[in-house]
Design an enzyme around this catalytic site. Sequence first.
Site, mmCIF file in Angstrom:
data_model
loop_
_atom_site.group_PDB
_atom_site.id
_atom_site.type_symbol
_atom_site.label_atom_id
_atom_site.label_comp_id
_atom_site.label_asym_id
_atom_site.label_seq_id
_atom_site.Cartn_x
_atom_site.Cartn_y
_atom_site.Cartn_z
ATOM 1 N N ASP A 140 6.948 -4.556 1.882
ATOM 2 C CA ASP A 140 5.896 -3.772 1.244
ATOM 3 C C ASP A 140 6.411 -2.411 0.796
ATOM 4 O O ASP A 140 7.428 -1.919 1.291
ATOM 5 C CB ASP A 140 4.746 -3.538 2.230
ATOM 6 N N ASP A 169 5.444 -7.710 -2.854
ATOM 7 C CA ASP A 169 4.561 -7.890 -1.711
ATOM 8 C C ASP A 169 3.439 -6.853 -1.802
ATOM 9 O O ASP A 169 3.061 -6.435 -2.889
ATOM 10 C CB ASP A 169 5.372 -7.771 -0.416
ATOM 11 N N ASP A 173 0.184 -2.093 3.495
ATOM 12 C CA ASP A 173 -0.346 -3.075 4.438
ATOM 13 C C ASP A 173 -0.296 -2.551 5.864
ATOM 14 O O ASP A 173 0.751 -2.083 6.336
ATOM 15 C CB ASP A 173 0.439 -4.386 4.342
ATOM 16 N N ARG A 226 -7.641 -6.769 -3.089
ATOM 17 C CA ARG A 226 -7.307 -6.019 -1.880
ATOM 18 C C ARG A 226 -7.391 -4.516 -2.097
ATOM 19 O O ARG A 226 -6.415 -3.804 -2.044
ATOM 20 C CB ARG A 226 -5.942 -6.412 -1.313
#
Length: 327
Positions: A140, A169, A173, A226
């Site tokens: 990430d 990715d 996160d 997201r």
Amino acid sequence: MKFSALSLGLMAGAAIAAPTPTVDGPADIANVAKRASITDTPGGYASQNGGTTGGSGGTTTTVSTYAQFTAAVAGTAKKVVVVSGPITQTADQVKVGSNTSIIGKSSSVVFTGFGLLVKSASNVIIRNVAIAKVLADNGDAIGVQLSNNVWIDHVDISSDQSHDKDYYDGLLDLTHAADYVTISNSYIHDHWKASLVGHSDSNSAEDTGHLRVTYANNYWKNINSRGPSIRFGTGHIYNNYYDTVSDGINTRDGAQVLVEANTFVGSKKPLYSTDSGYAVAKGNDFGTGANEALAGTLTSVPYSYTTIAASAVKAAVVGSAGNTLSF
């Protein structure tokens, strides 16, 4: 002390200036940089559990290369790492140790090709850096795992949507029971799957009771989904501006989210539930979309804050979010 929506992350006299024109990249915002202090502290959930001070009071090191940077952020001693300019390196995420502040000296600081990983650590601050085009094989742009008290402020994180959705990715996160995290004043843009809180439907044993996160004063643009997606945790999302974010806030798997005074433009699903996630929504402008989330129970949070009206969010956030500070 009250933390206003216009000052979260700009505590020590670095107040947000008058609204500035929309900008689209780190190089374009140098001329609107605002002074900030290494000793600034966060509001939101990162202010809880003893607070988040990063490396304040420790050594200060200025770095300009990838090798210098990776060495400087390692270990648990208190340290402030000031990055003086852009660094390009195709590599795995750089692991950041506890009691660390990473500070981009100006808006010229862009990490291209590698991201940051806060894992099994605590008391970390990441401010005023841009991170771009981190390949999926390298992780990430920013990942927080098994860590607590993390403040991510005035970052610019992006990739592009011209590649397949799995070419990169996540941008940001928070997984494996990450806790007491504040994400503020940041520009999150041009990506398929932006920010995930809780990585798996089957991870309730580890995540339940953790994943407390605040998203405040952020600018989300050109995102497919997201914005964020939250499993199991507790989220407070206020005064964010969403521009062309198809699937916005997704509350999932028992998550409780308080969503206040955000503005959405061009979102198909600004707020919705999956697998029994819940939300309380107050004072939002959902644009042409609607609140499709199950009614939740989270009506207050354990810290002081003040929101501005949804109608004022665009002027307050666009042009100020991102790596717009100088130190």
